[in-house]
Design an enzyme around this catalytic site. Structure first.
Site, short mmCIF file in Angstrom:
data_model
loop_
_atom_site.label_atom_id
_atom_site.label_comp_id
_atom_site.label_asym_id
_atom_site.label_seq_id
_atom_site.Cartn_x
_atom_site.Cartn_y
_atom_site.Cartn_z
N ARG A 65 -1.45 -6.05 -8.22
CA ARG A 65 -0.35 -5.08 -8.23
C ARG A 65 0.52 -5.34 -9.45
O ARG A 65 0.02 -5.29 -10.56
CB ARG A 65 0.45 -5.17 -6.93
CG ARG A 65 1.09 -3.85 -6.55
CD ARG A 65 1.83 -3.95 -5.24
NE ARG A 65 0.96 -3.92 -4.10
CZ ARG A 65 0.51 -2.81 -3.52
NH1 ARG A 65 0.84 -1.64 -3.98
NH2 ARG A 65 -0.28 -2.87 -2.48
N ASP B 124 5.13 -7.80 0.93
CA ASP B 124 6.57 -7.49 0.94
C ASP B 124 6.90 -6.16 1.62
O ASP B 124 7.93 -6.05 2.28
CB ASP B 124 7.18 -7.58 -0.46
CG ASP B 124 6.43 -6.73 -1.47
OD1 ASP B 124 5.40 -6.13 -1.12
OD2 ASP B 124 6.88 -6.67 -2.64
N THR C 95 -1.44 -11.72 1.39
CA THR C 95 -1.81 -10.76 0.34
C THR C 95 -2.53 -11.52 -0.77
O THR C 95 -2.16 -12.66 -1.07
CB THR C 95 -0.60 -10.03 -0.27
OG1 THR C 95 -0.98 -9.43 -1.51
CG2 THR C 95 0.59 -10.94 -0.54
N GLY D 219 -2.28 -4.15 2.59
CA GLY D 219 -3.64 -4.49 2.13
C GLY D 219 -4.14 -5.74 2.83
O GLY D 219 -3.40 -6.72 2.95
N ARG E 39 -0.89 1.37 6.30
CA ARG E 39 0.43 1.53 5.68
C ARG E 39 1.05 2.75 6.34
O ARG E 39 0.41 3.79 6.44
CB ARG E 39 0.28 1.74 4.17
CG ARG E 39 -0.25 0.49 3.45
CD ARG E 39 -0.24 0.65 1.94
NE ARG E 39 -0.55 -0.61 1.29
CZ ARG E 39 -1.68 -0.87 0.64
NH1 ARG E 39 -2.61 0.05 0.54
NH2 ARG E 39 -1.88 -2.04 0.08
N ASP F 289 -2.25 -10.93 -3.77
CA ASP F 289 -1.51 -10.81 -5.03
C ASP F 289 -0.67 -12.04 -5.41
O ASP F 289 -0.30 -12.20 -6.57
CB ASP F 289 -0.58 -9.59 -4.98
CG ASP F 289 -1.34 -8.29 -4.76
OD1 ASP F 289 -2.53 -8.23 -5.12
OD2 ASP F 289 -0.75 -7.33 -4.22
N ASP G 12 2.43 -12.52 -4.82
CA ASP G 12 3.60 -11.92 -5.48
C ASP G 12 4.86 -11.99 -4.62
O ASP G 12 5.74 -11.15 -4.74
CB ASP G 12 3.30 -10.45 -5.82
CG ASP G 12 2.97 -9.61 -4.58
OD1 ASP G 12 2.76 -10.20 -3.50
OD2 ASP G 12 2.93 -8.38 -4.70
O1 F6P Z 1 -1.76 -5.69 -2.42
C1 F6P Z 1 -3.14 -5.89 -2.43
C2 F6P Z 1 -3.82 -4.91 -3.33
O2 F6P Z 1 -5.22 -5.17 -3.28
C3 F6P Z 1 -3.33 -4.87 -4.77
O3 F6P Z 1 -3.85 -5.94 -5.53
C4 F6P Z 1 -3.79 -3.51 -5.21
O4 F6P Z 1 -2.96 -3.03 -6.24
C5 F6P Z 1 -3.62 -2.67 -3.96
O5 F6P Z 1 -3.61 -3.59 -2.86
C6 F6P Z 1 -4.71 -1.67 -3.74
O6 F6P Z 1 -4.38 -0.92 -2.63
P1 F6P Z 1 -5.40 0.05 -1.88
O7 F6P Z 1 -6.35 -0.79 -1.10
O8 F6P Z 1 -4.51 0.89 -1.02
O9 F6P Z 1 -6.12 0.83 -2.95
#
Ligand code: F6P
Length: 319
Positions: A171, A103, A125, A11, A72, A127, A129
């Site tokens: 997340r 991570d 990120t 992300g 990803r 998050d 985290d």
């Molecule tokens: O890891 C960053 C994040 O924005 C999280 O907060 C969220 O759960 C996830 O990515 C959303 O992912 P995507 O953009 O694939 O929907």
């Protein structure tokens, strides 16, 4: 080491561009050639790699997103995918790689390092985290985006005397919710690290109502569950006029805050220094305002700890 690569993965987060800029400029400062890898590990396997110059990263420090794009990749999780990536880097003469991401991205960086290709991770990120760093690049900007949004929601919550459940990202981590809760003076913060019973949330809302409180803000971390479902339950249980806002991807965009730009510059530069000194398999981070590095293997086995003192404080200030 004469040539290094840089990619962003997972992300996106505000400040990734500032980190790319720091890597490119610091590398060139040390007379290295630096190559940008487009579309994360996916692009690495395909050989979507271009040489970067000082000017390639001009005018990007203030931009959200990532100029290198992000992805990803499932294929990269396989041995064959990793070997393909190494082959591509060898073709370009690249000897070390800097991976800006979370991570999941570091797992890939560790695999490459174990296969003899040195990688350094830079935590990017929203998050916050990741173990081994007090802050990740993008967290501060996302926090400020949430704070701004919740301030606006509070205006209308007050005018209509409503209860709001606001779902924020993160997340499995509650940092964004907790920090926003404190910064916004939310009545309740619900995070995955500390399960608050539904009954106690309702009891608090009712206590507030009894002493004449006209509106309430509940900030719910996405890791706890759906804000929409939670809002419905609150309305059914309390008969309070309740609305739900899921802030969503707005939290990932926007111009990075000053803090994130500085953090990204410090961490990106440190990553280059590590590769230059022949080190691989490390993640850079910031702890007690000092730039540090830890083994990626260690970072991946440890859990990022949320600050429970802040959680208690948030409760104490919103009695
Ligand atoms: O890891 C960053 C994040 O924005 C999280 O907060 C969220 O759960 C996830 O990515 C959303 O992912 P995507 O953009 O694939 O929907």
């Amino acid at each position: 080491m004469k040539k290094i690569g840089v990619l962003t993965s997972g992300g996106d987060a505000p400040g990734m561009n500032a980190a790319i800029r720091a890597v490119v400029r610091k590398a060139i400062y040390h007379d290295l050639e630096v190559y940008g890898v487009y579309n994360g590990y996916e692009g690495l396997m395909e050989g979507n790699i271009k040489k970067m110059e000082l000017g390639s990263v001009g005018d990007i420090i203030q931009r959200g997103g990532t100029i290198l794009y992000s992805a990803r990749s499932e294929e990269f999780k396989t041995d064959a995918g990793q070997l393909k990536a190494i082959e591509q880097m060898e073709k370009h003469g690249i000897e070390g790689l800097i991976v800006i991401g979370g991570d999941g991205s570091f797992r890939g960086a560790e695999k490459l390092t174990l296969k003899g290709f040195p990688c350094i991770g830079v935590p990017g990120t929203i998050d916050n985290d990741i173990a081994g760093t007090d802050y990740t690049i993008g967290f501060d900007t996302a926090l400020n985006t949430i704070v701004d949004a919740v301030d606006k929601i509070r205006d209308t919550a007050t005018s209509h005397e409503r209860t709001y459940v606001i779902e924020v990202m993160g997340r499995d981590a509650g940092d964004l919710a907790l920090w926003a809760g404190l910064a916004n003076g939310a009545e309740t913060v619900i995070i995955p690290e500390k399960k608050e019973s539904f009954e106690s949330v309702v009891a608090k809302l009712k206590r507030g109502q009894e002493r004449g409180k006209k509106h309430s803000i509940i900030i719910l971390a996405e890791g706890v569950g759906s804000g929409v479902d939670y809002g419905k339950r609150i309305e059914e249980e309390t008969q309070m006029d309740t609305r739900v806002t899921v802030l969503g991807h707005i939290q990932r965009g926007g111009s990075p805050s000053g803090y994130d730009r500085v953090l990204a510059s410090r961490l990106g530069a440190k990553a280059v220094d590590l590769l230059l000194s022949g080190v691989g398999g490390k993640m850079v981070g910031v702890q007690n305002n000092l730039v540090v590095s830890h083994d990626i293997s260690e970072v991946l086995t440890k859990k990022h700890e949320i600050n429970m003192n802040m959680y208690d404080l948030s409760n104490q200030l919103s009695i």
